[in-house]
Design a protein around this motif. Structure first.
Motif, PDB file in Angstrom:
ATOM      1  N   MET A 110       0.839  -1.213   0.000  1.00 18.95           N
ATOM      2  CA  MET A 110       0.000   0.000   0.000  1.00 18.95           C
ATOM      3  C   MET A 110       0.867   1.253   0.000  1.00 18.95           C
ATOM      4  SD  MET A 110      -3.001   0.879   2.661  1.00 18.95           S
ATOM      5  CE  MET A 110      -3.759   2.479   2.685  1.00 18.95           C
ATOM      6  N   GLU A 162       6.856   0.640  14.226  1.00  9.13           N
ATOM      7  CA  GLU A 162       6.304  -0.311  13.255  1.00  9.13           C
ATOM      8  C   GLU A 162       5.326   0.413  12.338  1.00  9.13           C
ATOM      9  OE1 GLU A 162       5.032  -2.998  16.341  1.00  9.13           O
ATOM     10  OE2 GLU A 162       6.299  -4.576  15.502  1.00  9.13           O
ATOM     11  N   ASP A 216       3.101   0.707   9.226  1.00 10.02           N
ATOM     12  CA  ASP A 216       2.429  -0.104   8.199  1.00 10.02           C
ATOM     13  C   ASP A 216       1.111   0.559   7.824  1.00 10.02           C
ATOM     14  OD1 ASP A 216       0.737  -0.655  10.280  1.00 10.02           O
ATOM     15  OD2 ASP A 216       1.273  -2.742  10.504  1.00 10.02           O
ATOM     16  N   GLU A 217       0.257  -0.158   7.074  1.00  9.25           N
ATOM     17  CA  GLU A 217      -0.966   0.476   6.581  1.00  9.25           C
ATOM     18  C   GLU A 217      -1.954   0.831   7.683  1.00  9.25           C
ATOM     19  OE1 GLU A 217      -2.166  -2.785   3.893  1.00  9.25           O
ATOM     20  OE2 GLU A 217      -3.873  -3.045   5.239  1.00  9.25           O
ATOM     21  N   PHE A 218      -1.918   0.082   8.800  1.00 10.05           N
ATOM     22  CA  PHE A 218      -2.824   0.392   9.911  1.00 10.05           C
ATOM     23  C   PHE A 218      -2.387   1.693  10.609  1.00 10.05           C
ATOM     24  CE2 PHE A 218      -4.166  -0.532  14.434  1.00 10.05           C
ATOM     25  CZ  PHE A 218      -5.485  -0.183  14.233  1.00 10.05           C
ATOM     26  N   GLN A 229      -3.471   4.507   8.571  1.00 14.15           N
ATOM     27  CA  GLN A 229      -4.882   4.867   8.768  1.00 14.15           C
ATOM     28  C   GLN A 229      -5.073   5.642  10.080  1.00 14.15           C
ATOM     29  OE1 GLN A 229      -8.219   2.403   7.738  1.00 14.15           O
ATOM     30  NE2 GLN A 229      -9.070   2.630   9.801  1.00 14.15           N
ATOM     31  N   GLN A 234      -4.169   1.351  20.883  1.00 11.78           N
ATOM     32  CA  GLN A 234      -4.040   0.125  20.101  1.00 11.78           C
ATOM     33  C   GLN A 234      -3.064  -0.846  20.750  1.00 11.78           C
ATOM     34  OE1 GLN A 234      -5.755  -1.235  17.770  1.00 11.78           O
ATOM     35  NE2 GLN A 234      -7.073   0.558  17.816  1.00 11.78           N
ATOM     36  N   ARG A 235      -1.947  -0.287  21.269  1.00 12.42           N
ATOM     37  CA  ARG A 235      -0.953  -1.142  21.940  1.00 12.42           C
ATOM     38  C   ARG A 235      -1.575  -1.815  23.160  1.00 12.42           C
ATOM     39  NH1 ARG A 235       3.265   3.060  21.279  1.00 12.42           N
ATOM     40  NH2 ARG A 235       4.019   2.632  19.203  1.00 12.42           N
ATOM     41  N   LEU A 284      -4.703  -2.407  23.689  1.00 14.00           N
ATOM     42  CA  LEU A 284      -5.707  -3.368  23.229  1.00 14.00           C
ATOM     43  C   LEU A 284      -5.037  -4.673  22.788  1.00 14.00           C
ATOM     44  CD1 LEU A 284      -8.777  -2.798  23.010  1.00 14.00           C
ATOM     45  CD2 LEU A 284      -8.466  -2.603  20.548  1.00 14.00           C
ATOM     46  N   ALA A 285      -3.895  -4.532  22.098  1.00 18.18           N
ATOM     47  CA  ALA A 285      -3.175  -5.720  21.616  1.00 18.18           C
ATOM     48  C   ALA A 285      -2.550  -6.496  22.771  1.00 18.18           C
ATOM     49  CB  ALA A 285      -2.097  -5.303  20.621  1.00 18.18           C
ATOM     50  N   GLU A 286      -2.146  -5.763  23.829  1.00 19.28           N
ATOM     51  CA  GLU A 286      -1.535  -6.424  24.999  1.00 19.28           C
ATOM     52  C   GLU A 286      -2.563  -7.230  25.779  1.00 19.28           C
ATOM     53  OE1 GLU A 286       1.742  -6.377  25.533  1.00 19.28           O
ATOM     54  OE2 GLU A 286       1.973  -5.072  23.799  1.00 19.28           O
ATOM     55  N   ARG A 339       1.885  -6.342  15.094  1.00 27.23           N
ATOM     56  CA  ARG A 339       0.919  -7.199  15.797  1.00 27.23           C
ATOM     57  C   ARG A 339      -0.380  -6.439  16.058  1.00 27.23           C
ATOM     58  NH1 ARG A 339      -0.469  -9.474  20.756  1.00 27.23           N
ATOM     59  NH2 ARG A 339       0.784  -8.079  22.048  1.00 27.23           N
ATOM     60  N   GLN A 340      -0.247  -5.126  16.283  1.00 29.82           N
ATOM     61  CA  GLN A 340      -1.442  -4.297  16.505  1.00 29.82           C
ATOM     62  C   GLN A 340      -2.369  -4.345  15.289  1.00 29.82           C
ATOM     63  OE1 GLN A 340       1.654  -3.475  17.627  1.00 29.82           O
ATOM     64  NE2 GLN A 340       1.610  -1.472  18.599  1.00 29.82           N
ATOM     65  N   THR A 341      -1.757  -4.412  14.099  1.00 25.10           N
ATOM     66  CA  THR A 341      -2.552  -4.451  12.867  1.00 25.10           C
ATOM     67  C   THR A 341      -3.374  -5.740  12.802  1.00 25.10           C
ATOM     68  OG1 THR A 341      -0.841  -3.171  11.771  1.00 25.10           O
ATOM     69  CG2 THR A 341      -2.414  -4.283  10.335  1.00 25.10           C
ATOM     70  N   ASN A 390      -4.202  -7.639  15.314  1.00 23.21           N
ATOM     71  CA  ASN A 390      -5.188  -7.574  16.401  1.00 23.21           C
ATOM     72  C   ASN A 390      -6.388  -6.719  15.996  1.00 23.21           C
ATOM     73  OD1 ASN A 390      -5.843  -8.079  19.265  1.00 23.21           O
ATOM     74  ND2 ASN A 390      -5.727  -5.852  19.380  1.00 23.21           N
ATOM     75  N   TYR A 428     -10.320  -2.739  11.920  1.00 24.02           N
ATOM     76  CA  TYR A 428      -9.607  -2.278  10.730  1.00 24.02           C
ATOM     77  C   TYR A 428      -9.843  -3.239   9.576  1.00 24.02           C
ATOM     78  CZ  TYR A 428      -5.737  -1.190   7.602  1.00 24.02           C
ATOM     79  OH  TYR A 428      -4.994  -0.873   6.499  1.00 24.02           O
TER      80      TYR A 428
END
Lengths: 164, 62
Positions: free
Chosen positions: A1, A96, A98-100, A103, A158-159, A161-163, B27-29, B31, B38
């Motif tokens: 992307m 990191e 990336d496309e997310f 956004q 987001q971090r 939430l991922a944790e 990893r967040q992506t 998740n 997303y």
């Protein structure tokens, strides 16, 4: 992307240092915004005077489109550093990318635009005379500062939430 | 948009971190995609399908 071109990561730290230094200066001496000022407590107007081109100069009732004038440029230097610093913070890569994250960056940008507009609208009705000028100077950086804050907040959420 | 990434991950027994590494994203992506927060780009969706060895429509559905 395909994403927007971003600055290398270390620029974020450079930006933070520049913005911290400039905010310290503005808080210590708010008059810095309008010139005739000092940097780190020592009066240095004479050292920082320089001939600079100025657009629309009025002298003795006469208007000049472009004219060289002598000016204390310490405030211009500080405003430039502040703008560069805020750009560095806002547009440096994160760890990191990336496309997310792209956004999240775009979402933060649109939200910052909205909040900045609300703040400027409030400033228009709450600040008058000289204070209004300070509000307008704040308006120079507010978008980038709000954007950086909202983006950092979104990343942190987001971090977390991922944790979990 | 619904997705079955979590199920596919479980089938292949790979973690979010491993999938992120294979797909070249954070990893967040992964998740955020799993949680439906997303919607990935076409190229990322195709990459994920390739990793799981299935079609895109097997992982994502409207």
């Amino acid at each position: 992307m395909k994403t927007i071109k971003l600055l290398p990561r270390p620029f974020r730290i450079v930006g933070l240092i520049l913005v911290s230094f400039c905010i310290f200066q503005f808080v210590r001496d708010p008059e810095v915004v309008f010139g005739e000022t000092s940097i780190l407590g020592s009066k240095i107007e004479s050292n920082w005077k320089a001939k600079v081109p100025s657009l629309f100069v009025e002298e003795k009732g006469e208007f000049f489109f472009i004219k060289m004038i002598e000016n204390d440029i310490s405030n211009e230097i500080l405003l430039t550093l502040m703008l560069l610093g805020t750009y560095f913070i806002a547009f440096a890569k994160i760890k990191e990318e990336d496309e997310f994250s792209y956004q999240l960056r775009m979402e933060a940008m649109s939200q910052a635009h909205l909040w900045n507009g609300i703040l400027l609208l409030l400033a228009n009705w709450l600040f008058y005379d000289g204070i209004f000028l300070y509000a307008m100077i704040w308006g120079l950086f507010s978008f980038l500062l709000i954007f950086s804050f909202v983006f950092a907040l979104k990343l942190s959420n987001q971090r977390n939430l991922a944790e979990s | 948009m619904k997705n079955h990434i979590k199920v596919e991950r479980a089938k292949k027994n790979i973690t979010q971190a491993k999938l992120a590494e294979l797909a070249g994203v954070s990893r967040q992506t992964i998740n955020a995609i799993e949680l439906g927060k997303y919607v990935p780009s076409t190229s990322l969706a195709l990459t994920l399908a390739k990793i799981f060895g299935c079609k895109v429509e097997d992982i994502f559905e409207i």
